[in-house]
Enzyme design. Structure first.
Site, PDB file in Angstrom:
ATOM      1  N   HIS A   1      42.969  39.536  30.484  1.00  0.00           N
ATOM      2  CA  HIS A   1      44.398  39.541  30.676  1.00  0.00           C
ATOM      3  C   HIS A   1      44.675  39.211  32.126  1.00  0.00           C
ATOM      4  CE1 HIS A   1      45.057  43.400  33.038  1.00  0.00           C
ATOM      5  NE2 HIS A   1      43.572  43.463  32.781  1.00  0.00           N
TER       6      HIS A   1
ATOM      7  N   THR B   1      36.934  47.065  34.079  1.00  0.00           N
ATOM      8  CA  THR B   1      36.786  48.598  34.377  1.00  0.00           C
ATOM      9  C   THR B   1      35.576  49.030  33.743  1.00  0.00           C
ATOM     10  OG1 THR B   1      39.107  49.047  34.751  1.00  0.00           O
ATOM     11  CG2 THR B   1      37.784  50.981  34.312  1.00  0.00           C
TER      12      THR B   1
ATOM     13  N   THR C   1      31.323  46.831  16.555  1.00  0.00           N
ATOM     14  CA  THR C   1      31.740  45.832  15.913  1.00  0.00           C
ATOM     15  C   THR C   1      32.366  44.583  16.944  1.00  0.00           C
ATOM     16  OG1 THR C   1      32.169  46.845  13.873  1.00  0.00           O
ATOM     17  CG2 THR C   1      33.388  44.745  13.954  1.00  0.00           C
TER      18      THR C   1
ATOM     19  N   ASN D   1      42.610  41.809  44.965  1.00  0.00           N
ATOM     20  CA  ASN D   1      43.714  41.938  44.056  1.00  0.00           C
ATOM     21  C   ASN D   1      44.992  42.111  44.811  1.00  0.00           C
ATOM     22  OD1 ASN D   1      41.826  44.340  43.933  1.00  0.00           O
ATOM     23  ND2 ASN D   1      43.951  45.467  43.368  1.00  0.00           N
TER      24      ASN D   1
ATOM     25  N   CYS E   1      47.134  49.939  39.460  1.00  0.00           N
ATOM     26  CA  CYS E   1      46.336  51.018  39.194  1.00  0.00           C
ATOM     27  C   CYS E   1      46.628  52.028  39.995  1.00  0.00           C
ATOM     28  CB  CYS E   1      44.689  50.575  38.988  1.00  0.00           C
ATOM     29  SG  CYS E   1      44.143  49.321  38.038  1.00  0.00           S
TER      30      CYS E   1
HETATM   31  N1  PLP Z   1      38.993  44.798  39.657  1.00  0.00           N
HETATM   32  C1  PLP Z   1      40.151  44.255  40.019  1.00  0.00           C
HETATM   33  C2  PLP Z   1      39.917  43.368  41.511  1.00  0.00           C
HETATM   34  C3  PLP Z   1      41.157  44.006  39.373  1.00  0.00           C
HETATM   35  O1  PLP Z   1      42.257  43.456  39.853  1.00  0.00           O
HETATM   36  C4  PLP Z   1      41.382  45.006  38.251  1.00  0.00           C
HETATM   37  C5  PLP Z   1      42.705  45.332  37.521  1.00  0.00           C
HETATM   38  O2  PLP Z   1      43.599  45.263  38.345  1.00  0.00           O
HETATM   39  C6  PLP Z   1      40.439  45.587  37.818  1.00  0.00           C
HETATM   40  C7  PLP Z   1      38.987  45.209  38.502  1.00  0.00           C
HETATM   41  C8  PLP Z   1      40.371  46.410  36.372  1.00  0.00           C
HETATM   42  O3  PLP Z   1      40.636  45.449  35.326  1.00  0.00           O
HETATM   43  P1  PLP Z   1      40.909  46.090  34.067  1.00  0.00           P
HETATM   44  O4  PLP Z   1      42.093  47.165  34.203  1.00  0.00           O
HETATM   45  O5  PLP Z   1      41.340  44.868  32.993  1.00  0.00           O
HETATM   46  O6  PLP Z   1      39.892  46.851  33.459  1.00  0.00           O
END
Ligand code: PLP
Length: 395
Positions: free
Chosen positions: A207, A78, A245, A157, A331
């Site tokens: 993650h 993000t 840092t 995703n 999300c």
């Molecule tokens: N882009 C994609 C395709 C994702 O699947 C995700 C997380 O679900 C993100 C961006 C955002 O990642 P993060 O929440 O680790 O910042």
């Protein structure tokens, strides 16, 4: 390894993955024993941290086949998406103010594009086909001398659908515009052989590949860095692009996670494809089910499937004590809107609400897949039994 709620089957690996114990082991000494600041250049505490930073960079650089100068550490995708798209727009808006993306991108990209539209950017949201691929012809016709950057993800995703980055890259190069690709879901799940030749910028999150949360990587092609404004000022770290840092334990974590993911990639990809297809075949036996993105290249761990005459929310809730799956990206699962990705693929809101995403991972077993098929089939049969629309459907 036993996951948190041992009676539950976890099939939500696209939302997040557990940090591998071997990764945690590498990180632990750097929280307290070797706690130095990598920028403290006058004593051994700092030297140790700097050595760990350098070694982590070296591991990532070698594994991904990119130069150590071509990436920086962030808090996750993000942040990378925000900083690349906003940083490019800020520096170049007077000469090129057009951004092209697709309607099926992650919300992190779509929300930043919406923000930039308010700042004066012109944004084109490309359609996707019923299988979730962008329309290359539409991309070609939308590219212009004003186009600054094309932002298209590598793998989706929600559906796992992979975009034709080779064709997209050729068009961007021909038009002399930049290509940013959100590869958050792709790293560790599919080969990235040509990826770094194709894109100017990319992002990854630790993650998603059994590394820690709160750490990510922004890839910045050396010759394209000139177009990017700095994101976070202060301290001059990371080529002054992102001050602050260094988070050494997290950096060690993502480095080990990337190396390990690369080592197991081919075998694990094949194993997951077998299990995913087992699940797909089992759930496809349920009447009136439709696999989304079936006919195109998909990540081998992902299955998105719609069940007609089913309320996905009720289904998720009734399964939730035994099965962890998702009905869209994590999300936006708090929201009440149907998945924007499925809507972009032309699926009706009702059917989008009746869809589930199963994402498999390192700890998924054949037994779990068989149990999942039984659990979901039973629950759907139960729901439909009391659904008058199901009884009266036309067959
Ligand atoms: N882009 C994609 C395709 C994702 O699947 C995700 C997380 O679900 C993100 C961006 C955002 O990642 P993060 O929440 O680790 O910042």
């Amino acid at each position: 390894m036993e996951l948190g709620y041992s009676s539950q089957i976890y099939l939500d690996y696209n939302a997040t993955t557990p940090c591998k114990e071997s990764v945690v082991k590498e990180m632990l000494p750097y929280f307290n024993k070797h706690f130095g600041n990598a920028s403290s250049s006058h004593h051994p505490f700092g030297w140790l941290a700097k050595d760990a930073l350098d070694e982590s960079k070296n591991m990532i650089s070698k594994t991904l086949g990119i130069s150590q100068k071509e990436f920086i550490f962030t808090s996750g995708s993000t942040e990378s998406i925000n900083s690349v798209l906003k940083g490019l727009y800020k520096k170049n808006k007077s000469t090129r103010n057009h951004i092209i993306t697709s309607k099926a991108e992650h919300k992190a990209v779509l929300d930043v594009c919406e923000f930039l539209e308010k700042e004066g950017a012109k944004v084109t949201y490309l359609d996707v086909t019923s299988d979730g691929l962008i329309d290359i012809k539409q991309l070609e016709s939308e590219l212009s001398k004003d186009t600054l950057v094309v932002s298209i993800m590598f793998a989706n995703n929600e559906t796992g659908v992979m975009q034709p980055l080779d064709l997209i890259s050729q068009l961007c190069k021909k038009n002399r515009c930049l290509l940013f690709s959100d590869a958050t879901q792709a790293l560790g799940k599919t080969e990235m052989n040509d990826f770094f030749k194709q894109v100017d910028f990319a992002c990854f999150s630790g993650h998603k590949l059994y590394g820690p949360k709160g750490v990510g990587i922004t890839y910045i092609k050396e010759k394209s860095a000139v177009y990017l404004d700095s994101f976070i000022q202060g301290g001059g770290q990371q080529s002054a692009l992102r001050g602050g840092t260094y988070n050494i334990p997290a950096i060690i974590g993502i480095a080990f996670a990337i190396v390990q993911a690369d080592q197991r990639l081919i075998e694990e990809k094949k194993r997951l494809e077998y299990l995913r297809n087992l699940l797909q075949n089992g759930l496809s036996n349920i009447e009136e089910s439709i696999v989304n993105g079936l006919n195109v290249d998909r990540l081998t761990n992902t299955l998105n499937i719609s069940f007609k005459y089913i309320d996905g929310e009720i289904l998720l809730r009734s399964l939730s004590t035994s099965l962890a799956v998702s009905n869209g990206s994590a999300c936006n699962s708090a929201g009440v809107n149907p998945s924007h990705v499925l809507i972009a693929m032309g699926i009706s809101p009702t059917l989008a609400f009746s869809s589930l995403r199963f994402s498999l991972g390192l700890y998924t077993s054949k037994k779990e897949i068989k149990n999942t098929i039984t659990l979901v089939s039973k629950e759907i049969a139960k729901q439909r039994e009391s659904n008058i629309l199901w009884e009266r459907r036309e067959v």
